[in-house]
Scaffold this motif. Structure first.
Motif, PDB file in Angstrom:
ATOM      1  N   LEU A 209      -3.540  -4.205   3.905  1.00  0.00           N
ATOM      2  CA  LEU A 209      -3.477  -4.699   2.529  1.00  0.00           C
ATOM      3  C   LEU A 209      -4.795  -4.442   1.806  1.00  0.00           C
ATOM      4  N   SER A 210      -4.691  -4.270   0.508  1.00  0.00           N
ATOM      5  CA  SER A 210      -5.867  -4.373  -0.358  1.00  0.00           C
ATOM      6  C   SER A 210      -5.616  -5.533  -1.299  1.00  0.00           C
ATOM      7  N   ALA A 211      -6.159  -6.702  -0.966  1.00  0.00           N
ATOM      8  CA  ALA A 211      -5.967  -7.878  -1.810  1.00  0.00           C
ATOM      9  C   ALA A 211      -6.623  -7.678  -3.168  1.00  0.00           C
ATOM     10  N   LYS A 212      -7.764  -6.990  -3.194  1.00  0.00           N
ATOM     11  CA  LYS A 212      -8.462  -6.730  -4.454  1.00  0.00           C
ATOM     12  C   LYS A 212      -7.578  -5.923  -5.398  1.00  0.00           C
ATOM     13  N   ALA A 213      -7.010  -4.832  -4.897  1.00  0.00           N
ATOM     14  CA  ALA A 213      -6.140  -4.005  -5.732  1.00  0.00           C
ATOM     15  C   ALA A 213      -4.868  -4.755  -6.102  1.00  0.00           C
ATOM     16  N   LYS A 237      -7.847   0.733 -13.136  1.00  0.00           N
ATOM     17  CA  LYS A 237      -7.470   2.138 -13.315  1.00  0.00           C
ATOM     18  C   LYS A 237      -7.574   2.904 -12.000  1.00  0.00           C
ATOM     19  N   ALA A 238      -8.645   2.617 -11.253  1.00  0.00           N
ATOM     20  CA  ALA A 238      -8.831   3.273  -9.961  1.00  0.00           C
ATOM     21  C   ALA A 238      -7.734   2.881  -8.980  1.00  0.00           C
ATOM     22  N   ALA A 239      -7.341   1.594  -8.995  1.00  0.00           N
ATOM     23  CA  ALA A 239      -6.296   1.117  -8.083  1.00  0.00           C
ATOM     24  C   ALA A 239      -4.964   1.787  -8.392  1.00  0.00           C
ATOM     25  N   ILE A 240      -4.650   1.943  -9.669  1.00  0.00           N
ATOM     26  CA  ILE A 240      -3.398   2.613 -10.048  1.00  0.00           C
ATOM     27  C   ILE A 240      -3.399   4.042  -9.511  1.00  0.00           C
ATOM     28  N   ALA A 241      -4.531   4.737  -9.683  1.00  0.00           N
ATOM     29  CA  ALA A 241      -4.620   6.121  -9.217  1.00  0.00           C
ATOM     30  C   ALA A 241      -4.568   6.210  -7.697  1.00  0.00           C
ATOM     31  N   GLU A 242      -5.366   5.366  -7.031  1.00  0.00           N
ATOM     32  CA  GLU A 242      -5.462   5.455  -5.570  1.00  0.00           C
ATOM     33  C   GLU A 242      -4.158   5.070  -4.886  1.00  0.00           C
ATOM     34  N   PHE A 243      -3.473   4.039  -5.405  1.00  0.00           N
ATOM     35  CA  PHE A 243      -2.249   3.589  -4.745  1.00  0.00           C
ATOM     36  C   PHE A 243      -1.006   4.286  -5.282  1.00  0.00           C
ATOM     37  N   THR A 244      -1.200   5.233  -6.178  1.00  0.00           N
ATOM     38  CA  THR A 244      -0.107   6.121  -6.564  1.00  0.00           C
ATOM     39  C   THR A 244      -0.165   7.405  -5.755  1.00  0.00           C
ATOM     40  N   ASP A 245      -1.395   7.891  -5.513  1.00  0.00           N
ATOM     41  CA  ASP A 245      -1.547   9.209  -4.894  1.00  0.00           C
ATOM     42  C   ASP A 245      -2.163   9.204  -3.499  1.00  0.00           C
ATOM     43  N   LEU A 246      -2.926   8.156  -3.147  1.00  0.00           N
ATOM     44  CA  LEU A 246      -3.695   8.209  -1.898  1.00  0.00           C
ATOM     45  C   LEU A 246      -3.221   7.202  -0.856  1.00  0.00           C
ATOM     46  N   GLU A 262       3.878  -0.801 -10.947  1.00  0.00           N
ATOM     47  CA  GLU A 262       4.791  -1.350  -9.944  1.00  0.00           C
ATOM     48  C   GLU A 262       4.752  -0.529  -8.660  1.00  0.00           C
ATOM     49  N   THR A 263       4.663   0.797  -8.795  1.00  0.00           N
ATOM     50  CA  THR A 263       4.566   1.652  -7.608  1.00  0.00           C
ATOM     51  C   THR A 263       3.291   1.354  -6.831  1.00  0.00           C
ATOM     52  N   ALA A 264       2.176   1.264  -7.555  1.00  0.00           N
ATOM     53  CA  ALA A 264       0.892   0.992  -6.903  1.00  0.00           C
ATOM     54  C   ALA A 264       0.891  -0.382  -6.254  1.00  0.00           C
ATOM     55  N   LEU A 265       1.502  -1.376  -6.914  1.00  0.00           N
ATOM     56  CA  LEU A 265       1.562  -2.726  -6.334  1.00  0.00           C
ATOM     57  C   LEU A 265       2.351  -2.721  -5.034  1.00  0.00           C
ATOM     58  N   LEU A 266       3.468  -2.010  -5.004  1.00  0.00           N
ATOM     59  CA  LEU A 266       4.248  -1.901  -3.773  1.00  0.00           C
ATOM     60  C   LEU A 266       3.407  -1.275  -2.665  1.00  0.00           C
ATOM     61  N   ARG A 267       2.689  -0.219  -3.001  1.00  0.00           N
ATOM     62  CA  ARG A 267       1.910   0.509  -2.004  1.00  0.00           C
ATOM     63  C   ARG A 267       0.625  -0.216  -1.605  1.00  0.00           C
ATOM     64  N   SER A 268       0.243  -1.265  -2.352  1.00  0.00           N
ATOM     65  CA  SER A 268      -0.942  -2.059  -1.983  1.00  0.00           C
ATOM     66  C   SER A 268      -0.710  -2.875  -0.727  1.00  0.00           C
ATOM     67  N   GLY A 269       0.575  -3.119  -0.395  1.00  0.00           N
ATOM     68  CA  GLY A 269       0.923  -3.872   0.803  1.00  0.00           C
ATOM     69  C   GLY A 269       1.275  -5.325   0.565  1.00  0.00           C
ATOM     70  N   LEU A 270       1.029  -5.838  -0.641  1.00  0.00           N
ATOM     71  CA  LEU A 270       1.238  -7.264  -0.890  1.00  0.00           C
ATOM     72  C   LEU A 270       2.695  -7.667  -0.782  1.00  0.00           C
ATOM     73  N   GLN A 271       3.594  -6.855  -1.326  1.00  0.00           N
ATOM     74  CA  GLN A 271       5.001  -7.245  -1.335  1.00  0.00           C
ATOM     75  C   GLN A 271       5.593  -7.309   0.069  1.00  0.00           C
ATOM     76  N   ASN A 272       5.063  -6.513   0.990  1.00  0.00           N
ATOM     77  CA  ASN A 272       5.489  -6.635   2.388  1.00  0.00           C
ATOM     78  C   ASN A 272       5.180  -8.018   2.934  1.00  0.00           C
ATOM     79  N   VAL A 273       3.978  -8.497   2.623  1.00  0.00           N
ATOM     80  CA  VAL A 273       3.564  -9.817   3.098  1.00  0.00           C
ATOM     81  C   VAL A 273       4.443 -10.894   2.471  1.00  0.00           C
ATOM     82  N   GLU A 274       4.682 -10.798   1.167  1.00  0.00           N
ATOM     83  CA  GLU A 274       5.501 -11.788   0.472  1.00  0.00           C
ATOM     84  C   GLU A 274       6.910 -11.853   1.048  1.00  0.00           C
ATOM     85  N   LYS A 275       7.501 -10.710   1.287  1.00  0.00           N
ATOM     86  CA  LYS A 275       8.863 -10.677   1.838  1.00  0.00           C
ATOM     87  C   LYS A 275       8.898 -11.228   3.253  1.00  0.00           C
TER      88      LYS A 275
END
Length: 281
Positions: A209-213, A237-246, A262-275
């Motif tokens: 997870l990246s809690a910061k992002a 802005k960096a989080a959107i770019a990094e978690f969209t492409d990296l 929404e794509t970047a938030l999913l890829r941040s890992g948080l929604q996995n934890v919530e579910k």
């Protein structure tokens, strides 16, 4: 009477515990800095759809102060007061739905604050004298397996987890700060799982997870960016770019996303934890 499911959040200092809880809330409520910032047990009770955060504080079991609109400034004041013992909040953990129960997340002080040994005592006293339904352990992925972390893990296992048969969720926070070209996240998860099993945890459930992002992305998704600093807006802005492409900590989970945020938030890992939290109950 509400069926309350109590989840304690524990960590050593500066692992990102309070940032993680703020990410669950999608707003800044708990102080989060690179130092010991949580001095008291702060309990957040989920209320689906709540627009504001309400709360009160107690001393010797009695309410001494309350607020119908809790802000970070209010929390900082309460947290630094020597005349208060516990903070109670109610707000929307918007990625967790209450279905016949209410999730309560309890943020605990970091246990290895050399400047204030009472932080350890407050945390362990709370965990041993209150019924928990699950425990979340936030680990700093850039500083795994330290002596302080091991001491806390062993104590939690022996005094809290095993006596109550608690399920434990392990968060590999700051996973985005690792160089995945040198070592993959899956390899780090595997090695950390082996470390936890050697301590005594059985088949540990680990989430990168990246809690910061996640905090910034959820605030943007919820339209709460007006109070972000210039640095935080740049980080968003960096989080959107990094978690969209990296980076992608979604662990293969897919869903329809209507925007880059929404794509970047999913890829941040948080929604996995919530579910996963929802699935426990």
């Amino acid at each position: 009477m509400f069926n309350i499911k109590n989840i304690a959040v524990c960590a050593t200092m500066s692992a990102g515990k309070s940032t993680f809880v703020n990410a669950l809330l999608g707003r800044d409520v708990l102080p989060a800095r690179n130092e010991a910032t949580t001095a008291k047990i702060t309990s957040v009770y989920d209320k689906d759809g709540a627009e504001k955060m309400v709360g009160y504080v107690t001393q010797n079991g009695k309410i001494t102060e309350q607020s119908a609109d809790v802000t970070l400034e209010v929390i900082n004041k309460w947290n630094s007061s020597n005349n208060l013992e516990r903070i109670y909040l109610q707000g929307d953990l918007d990625g967790i739905k209450n279905d016949g129960f209410v999730v309560a997340v309890h943020d605990t002080p970091g246990t290895n604050n050399s400047g204030d040994k009472s932080h350890h005592e407050v945390t362990m006293d709370f965990l041993q004298n209150n019924k928990m339904d699950a425990l979340i352990f936030v680990a700093n992925a850039t500083q795994l397996c330290t002596n302080d972390e091991r001491i806390l893990l062993v104590e939690l296992l022996n005094k809290v987890v095993e006596p109550s048969k608690l399920p434990v969720i392990f968060i590999l926070n700051k996973a985005d700060e690792l160089d995945e070209e040198k070592e993959s996240i899956s390899d780090i998860q595997k090695r950390y799982a082996e470390y936890l099993e050697e301590i005594g945890f059985v088949e540990p459930k680990i989430f990168p997870l990246s809690a910061k992002a996640a905090r910034l992305l959820k605030m943007a998704k919820n339209g709460r960016t007006e109070n972000l600093t210039a640095r935080e807006k740049s980080d968003l802005k960096a989080a959107i770019a990094e978690f969209t492409d990296l980076h992608d900590f979604s662990c293969g989970v897919s869903q329809n996303c209507d925007s880059e945020i929404e794509t970047a938030l999913l890829r941040s890992g948080l929604q996995n934890v919530e579910k996963y939290i929802e699935s426990l109950f």
